[in-house]
Design a protein around this motif. Structure first.
Motif, PDB file in Angstrom:
ATOM      1  N   VAL A 178      42.120  43.954 -81.747  1.00  0.00           N
ATOM      2  CA  VAL A 178      42.562  43.416 -83.030  1.00  0.00           C
ATOM      3  C   VAL A 178      42.547  44.509 -84.102  1.00  0.00           C
ATOM      4  O   VAL A 178      43.512  44.678 -84.864  1.00  0.00           O
ATOM      5  N   ILE A 179      41.466  45.281 -84.143  1.00  0.00           N
ATOM      6  CA  ILE A 179      41.357  46.370 -85.132  1.00  0.00           C
ATOM      7  C   ILE A 179      42.445  47.411 -84.913  1.00  0.00           C
ATOM      8  O   ILE A 179      43.113  47.853 -85.857  1.00  0.00           O
ATOM      9  N   SER A 180      42.660  47.804 -83.648  1.00  0.00           N
ATOM     10  CA  SER A 180      43.639  48.855 -83.364  1.00  0.00           C
ATOM     11  C   SER A 180      45.063  48.412 -83.701  1.00  0.00           C
ATOM     12  O   SER A 180      45.862  49.203 -84.224  1.00  0.00           O
ATOM     13  N   ILE A 181      45.396  47.135 -83.442  1.00  0.00           N
ATOM     14  CA  ILE A 181      46.742  46.643 -83.768  1.00  0.00           C
ATOM     15  C   ILE A 181      46.934  46.593 -85.280  1.00  0.00           C
ATOM     16  O   ILE A 181      48.000  46.978 -85.804  1.00  0.00           O
ATOM     17  N   PHE A 182      45.901  46.173 -86.016  1.00  0.00           N
ATOM     18  CA  PHE A 182      46.020  46.152 -87.471  1.00  0.00           C
ATOM     19  C   PHE A 182      46.096  47.571 -88.040  1.00  0.00           C
ATOM     20  O   PHE A 182      46.824  47.815 -89.007  1.00  0.00           O
ATOM     21  N   VAL A 183      45.362  48.506 -87.435  1.00  0.00           N
ATOM     22  CA  VAL A 183      45.475  49.921 -87.850  1.00  0.00           C
ATOM     23  C   VAL A 183      46.893  50.413 -87.603  1.00  0.00           C
ATOM     24  O   VAL A 183      47.493  51.107 -88.447  1.00  0.00           O
ATOM     25  N   ILE A 185      49.664  48.559 -87.401  1.00  0.00           N
ATOM     26  CA  ILE A 185      50.604  47.883 -88.301  1.00  0.00           C
ATOM     27  C   ILE A 185      50.523  48.475 -89.705  1.00  0.00           C
ATOM     28  O   ILE A 185      51.549  48.819 -90.318  1.00  0.00           O
ATOM     29  N   ILE A 186      49.297  48.629 -90.212  1.00  0.00           N
ATOM     30  CA  ILE A 186      49.127  49.169 -91.576  1.00  0.00           C
ATOM     31  C   ILE A 186      49.652  50.600 -91.655  1.00  0.00           C
ATOM     32  O   ILE A 186      50.391  50.960 -92.590  1.00  0.00           O
ATOM     33  N   SER A 187      49.305  51.439 -90.673  1.00  0.00           N
ATOM     34  CA  SER A 187      49.782  52.827 -90.659  1.00  0.00           C
ATOM     35  C   SER A 187      51.295  52.877 -90.538  1.00  0.00           C
ATOM     36  O   SER A 187      51.970  53.698 -91.197  1.00  0.00           O
ATOM     37  N   GLY A 188      51.851  51.996 -89.685  1.00  0.00           N
ATOM     38  CA  GLY A 188      53.303  51.970 -89.501  1.00  0.00           C
ATOM     39  C   GLY A 188      54.030  51.542 -90.753  1.00  0.00           C
ATOM     40  O   GLY A 188      55.073  52.114 -91.099  1.00  0.00           O
ATOM     41  N   VAL A 189      53.488  50.529 -91.450  1.00  0.00           N
ATOM     42  CA  VAL A 189      54.113  50.069 -92.696  1.00  0.00           C
ATOM     43  C   VAL A 189      54.065  51.169 -93.750  1.00  0.00           C
ATOM     44  O   VAL A 189      55.057  51.426 -94.457  1.00  0.00           O
ATOM     45  N   ILE A 190      52.908  51.846 -93.867  1.00  0.00           N
ATOM     46  CA  ILE A 190      52.769  52.939 -94.847  1.00  0.00           C
ATOM     47  C   ILE A 190      53.765  54.056 -94.533  1.00  0.00           C
ATOM     48  O   ILE A 190      54.441  54.591 -95.430  1.00  0.00           O
ATOM     49  N   LYS A 191      53.902  54.401 -93.255  1.00  0.00           N
ATOM     50  CA  LYS A 191      54.834  55.459 -92.859  1.00  0.00           C
ATOM     51  C   LYS A 191      56.270  55.060 -93.162  1.00  0.00           C
ATOM     52  O   LYS A 191      57.074  55.886 -93.628  1.00  0.00           O
ATOM     53  N   TYR A 192      56.602  53.790 -92.939  1.00  0.00           N
ATOM     54  CA  TYR A 192      57.969  53.326 -93.213  1.00  0.00           C
ATOM     55  C   TYR A 192      58.257  53.347 -94.715  1.00  0.00           C
ATOM     56  O   TYR A 192      59.310  53.824 -95.153  1.00  0.00           O
ATOM     57  N   LEU A 193      57.306  52.820 -95.526  1.00  0.00           N
ATOM     58  CA  LEU A 193      57.503  52.749 -96.969  1.00  0.00           C
ATOM     59  C   LEU A 193      57.534  54.136 -97.605  1.00  0.00           C
ATOM     60  O   LEU A 193      58.183  54.341 -98.642  1.00  0.00           O
ATOM     61  N   SER A 194      56.824  55.103 -96.996  1.00  0.00           N
ATOM     62  CA  SER A 194      56.796  56.468 -97.542  1.00  0.00           C
ATOM     63  C   SER A 194      57.979  57.300 -97.068  1.00  0.00           C
ATOM     64  O   SER A 194      58.070  58.494 -97.382  1.00  0.00           O
ATOM     65  N   ALA A 261      49.542  37.117 -87.834  1.00  0.00           N
ATOM     66  CA  ALA A 261      49.643  38.383 -88.581  1.00  0.00           C
ATOM     67  C   ALA A 261      50.035  39.536 -87.656  1.00  0.00           C
ATOM     68  O   ALA A 261      50.904  40.368 -88.001  1.00  0.00           O
ATOM     69  N   MET A 262      49.437  39.596 -86.477  1.00  0.00           N
ATOM     70  CA  MET A 262      49.754  40.700 -85.560  1.00  0.00           C
ATOM     71  C   MET A 262      51.180  40.575 -85.026  1.00  0.00           C
ATOM     72  O   MET A 262      51.899  41.574 -84.918  1.00  0.00           O
ATOM     73  N   PHE A 263      51.614  39.369 -84.707  1.00  0.00           N
ATOM     74  CA  PHE A 263      52.945  39.182 -84.122  1.00  0.00           C
ATOM     75  C   PHE A 263      54.049  39.567 -85.099  1.00  0.00           C
ATOM     76  O   PHE A 263      54.975  40.323 -84.749  1.00  0.00           O
ATOM     77  N   ILE A 264      53.970  39.095 -86.337  1.00  0.00           N
ATOM     78  CA  ILE A 264      55.015  39.421 -87.301  1.00  0.00           C
ATOM     79  C   ILE A 264      54.977  40.909 -87.660  1.00  0.00           C
ATOM     80  O   ILE A 264      56.011  41.542 -87.906  1.00  0.00           O
ATOM     81  N   GLY A 265      53.773  41.499 -87.676  1.00  0.00           N
ATOM     82  CA  GLY A 265      53.654  42.926 -87.960  1.00  0.00           C
ATOM     83  C   GLY A 265      54.337  43.778 -86.908  1.00  0.00           C
ATOM     84  O   GLY A 265      55.095  44.716 -87.239  1.00  0.00           O
ATOM     85  N   ILE A 301      45.031  53.494 -78.544  1.00  0.00           N
ATOM     86  CA  ILE A 301      45.736  52.209 -78.691  1.00  0.00           C
ATOM     87  C   ILE A 301      46.260  51.724 -77.344  1.00  0.00           C
ATOM     88  O   ILE A 301      46.127  50.544 -76.993  1.00  0.00           O
ATOM     89  N   GLN A 302      46.856  52.633 -76.565  1.00  0.00           N
ATOM     90  CA  GLN A 302      47.381  52.234 -75.256  1.00  0.00           C
ATOM     91  C   GLN A 302      46.264  51.795 -74.306  1.00  0.00           C
ATOM     92  O   GLN A 302      46.415  50.823 -73.565  1.00  0.00           O
ATOM     93  N   GLY A 303      45.164  52.514 -74.363  1.00  0.00           N
ATOM     94  CA  GLY A 303      44.037  52.155 -73.502  1.00  0.00           C
ATOM     95  C   GLY A 303      43.473  50.787 -73.845  1.00  0.00           C
ATOM     96  O   GLY A 303      43.215  49.957 -72.960  1.00  0.00           O
TER      97      GLY A 303
END
Length: 605
Positions: A178-183, A185-194, A261-265, A301-303
């Motif tokens: 759960v933590i890794s998927i949220f990390v 998603i948050i990192s991916g959103v930040i990278k996309y917005l930046s 939250a994880m699915f839509i992210g 994350i893959q592991g």
């Protein structure tokens, strides 16, 4: 030796009084019962994209509204199953609800569908976990079936060790996932917005000429595979600590929130990054690669994703044995499923689940895509029947606020029924075997139930009228020679009755003459009957003789066949000897009025 190995694998036996300590807290229950639902975010979005790609890359933007529709269905299911938890706090989910409100046949359809679904859950989870590993290490792709089977064996052993121990082990990887998927998603959103992502993706609302309603419905039904496992909490309420229903309801809401939250992210990142399905790399792998590159974070994350996909099967290991025990209690499954093992779990259910899911993995060669349609339909049938059952309950009982509850369950029933019909229409070529397999399962339920009722009827006695019938006893002792084994057997027989006869089957005149002479010399005080076998068969002449004795004496005597048998000191020595005694027992056990007993003689070396 076997006992020591068993203790090493599953631990010491636990007392029945310790069962309360095996109940789950909310956090442990979330790990055990939500691992299936939470892990489905690893392939739910991918299943939508696989279907949409049939209309070309321009159609991938449809994955966002489809994902939102899946979230809406998730919300409906959470509300619906929360009502089920409080209405049926003893657990059982769709089976109990459908049986109680719609009748036994419908309940068995729901129960059978769930059992099949749990078997598929283990097969799909282990296959999907293997896919995650082979995405990171493509050289292992050819060994995916073996990897999946190893994980099934591991999970089976873990669950045989007990619910609490399994939960303690599973909690860490589930929450890490759960933590890794949220990390991610948050990192991916930040990278996309930046502006770190420059993928050329079709604009929302882009017209796609070759897309059809049928294709969109097919993509939606594929995305609904992310909702499998939602019902597990309502099935396993007895596994929660008190107050069980309140803890179960809170766990269900937590699971729904995290899953949504994880699915839509993941769906948003897949669209923004322009991800397309790749048979050798999962969507989550591609997103992690685009966000972090193939560095340490990617492999972490893959592991963890691979691990949670494997461990998602544990939801089935918690729910399948409990449901099987309820069906067994109602006499629709063998009673062995009601028996708790050394560690207080329903071990027969756990072992059978492991075996059946392993067979599925082998049959489908570990191909997740082929298993998922079966898996998803198997859970949407119980979804629909559970909601319909709750509707009937509110209409019949009319408790306080029943209209609101009826509306929620009606919306849930209509939605899940629509999904089930979409599955049938769009994926019939993948799921047709369900329509053969489920009737067979239900037929087996009824045959099992009929057998138990027939058995009970035949065994039942009137304690005021039915008294034991006292008869004499005629004992027949088959012998192959004069040995210590025969000596002990005849001694035992004569201690029971004086009416004892020994029977020898000879193949030649010389054998018969030699045996009669030795018997006369030994003179054990028992009459010897010698039978001639022209076809060198021991069993056939013995059976014929025993049938004759039984026909003549059945009114006055019990007919007992006392079989001498020596037991070797070591197990491997057993295969060095003829198994005539075992074969004879196998034949005689089917004789209606013959009692079979064995007198063992243990060899010392």
């Amino acid at each position: 030796m076997v006992g020591k190995f068993k203790r090493l694998l599953i631990g010491r036996p636990m007392k029945s009084a310790e069962i309360e300590g095996e109940k789950l807290t909310k956090l442990k229950a979330l790990a055990v019962l939500s691992s299936d639902a939470l892990s489905s975010v690893a392939y739910g979005t991918e299943q939508i994209l696989i279907v949409l790609m049939a209309a070309g890359f321009a159609a991938v933007w449809y994955s966002i509204p489809i994902s939102i529709a899946v979230l809406g269905l998730l919300l409906i299911l959470i509300f619906s199953y929360r009502q089920t938890i409080f209405a049926y706090p003893t657990g059982g989910g769709a089976y109990i609800v459908a049986k109680d409100n719609l009748g036994v046949p419908v309940g068995l359809l729901a129960g059978g569908s769930l059992l099949v679904d749990y078997i598929l859950t283990v097969a799909v989870s282990s296959s999907a976990g293997t896919d995650a590993i082979t995405s990171a290490f493509p050289s292992l792709h050819d060994h995916r079936v073996l990897i999946a089977l190893i994980m099934i064996v591991f999970l089976t052993i873990m669950n045989l060790r007990g619910v609490t121990e399994a939960a303690s082990v599973l909690a860490v990887p589930v929450y890490l996932f759960v933590i890794s998927i949220f990390v991610l998603i948050i990192s991916g959103v930040i990278k996309y917005l930046s502006g770190g992502i420059h993928a050329a993706v079709p604009e929302m609302g882009t017209t796609v000429s070759n897309i059809s309603l049928f294709l969109l419905l097919k993509a939606f039904s594929s995305g609904c595979s992310a909702l499998t496992g939602v019902e597990a909490v309502s099935n396993a309420i007895p596994n929660f600590k008190k107050p069980a229903e309140k803890n179960a309801a809170k766990t269900l809401v937590m699971m729904g929130t995290i899953l949504g939250a994880m699915f839509i992210g993941i769906s948003l990142l897949a669209y923004w990054y322009g991800i397309v399905p790749n048979p050798k790399e999962t969507v989550v792998s591609q997103i992690a690669n685009a966000t972090f590159g193939r560095g340490i974070i990617y492999y972490v994350i893959q592991g963890i994703t691979a691990l949670i996909l494997f461990l998602a099967a544990n939801t089935a290991y918690s729910a399948f044995p409990l449901l099987a025990s309820m069906l067994a209690k109602d006499k629709f499954m063998p009673r062995m499923f009601m028996v708790r093992g050394d560690r207080l779990g329903f071990s027969n259910g756990i072992i059978n689940l492991g075996i059946l899911s392993a067979l599925l993995v082998i049959l489908f060669s570990g191909n997740t895509e082929n298993l998922i349609p079966l898996y998803a339909l198997g859970v949407f049938i119980p979804f629909t029947l559970s909601q319909l059952g709750m509707m009937m309950r509110w209409i019949k009982l009319k408790p306080s606020g029943w209209r609101t509850k009826l509306i929620i369950n009606t919306i849930g029933m209509l939605t899940t029924l629509t999904i089930s019909l979409i599955f049938v229409l769009t994926k019939f070529s993948h799921i047709w075997m369900v329509f053969i397999f489920l009737p067979i399962v239900i037929f087996i339920f009824y045959q099992t139930n009929r057998h138990y009722h027939n058995t009970a009827e035949q065994l039942r006695i009137d304690i005021l009228k039915d008294k034991p019938i006292i008869k004499g006893n005629t004992i027949v002792v088959p012998i192959a020679g004069i040995t210590q084994v025969v000596k002990q057997s005849i001694g035992y027989a004569k201690s029971v009755t004086d009416n004892v006869v020994a029977v020898y089957v000879g193949f030649t005149d010389e054998d018969i003459e030699r045996m009669e002479k030795k018997w006369d010399e030994w003179n054990p005080g028992v009459r010897l009957i010698v039978l001639r076998s022209s076809y060198r068969s021991v069993i056939r002449p013995l059976l014929k003789f025993i049938n004759t004795v039984e026909w003549k004496n059945s009114e006055t005597d019990h007919i007992t066949v006392l079989i001498p048998q020596f037991i070797t000191k070591h197990w491997w020595q057993h295969i060095l000897h003829n198994q005539t005694s075992l074969v004879l027992r196998t034949y005689l056990i089917n004789q209606k009025n013959v009692i079979i007993t064995t007198v063992p003689y243990h060899l010392k070396r």
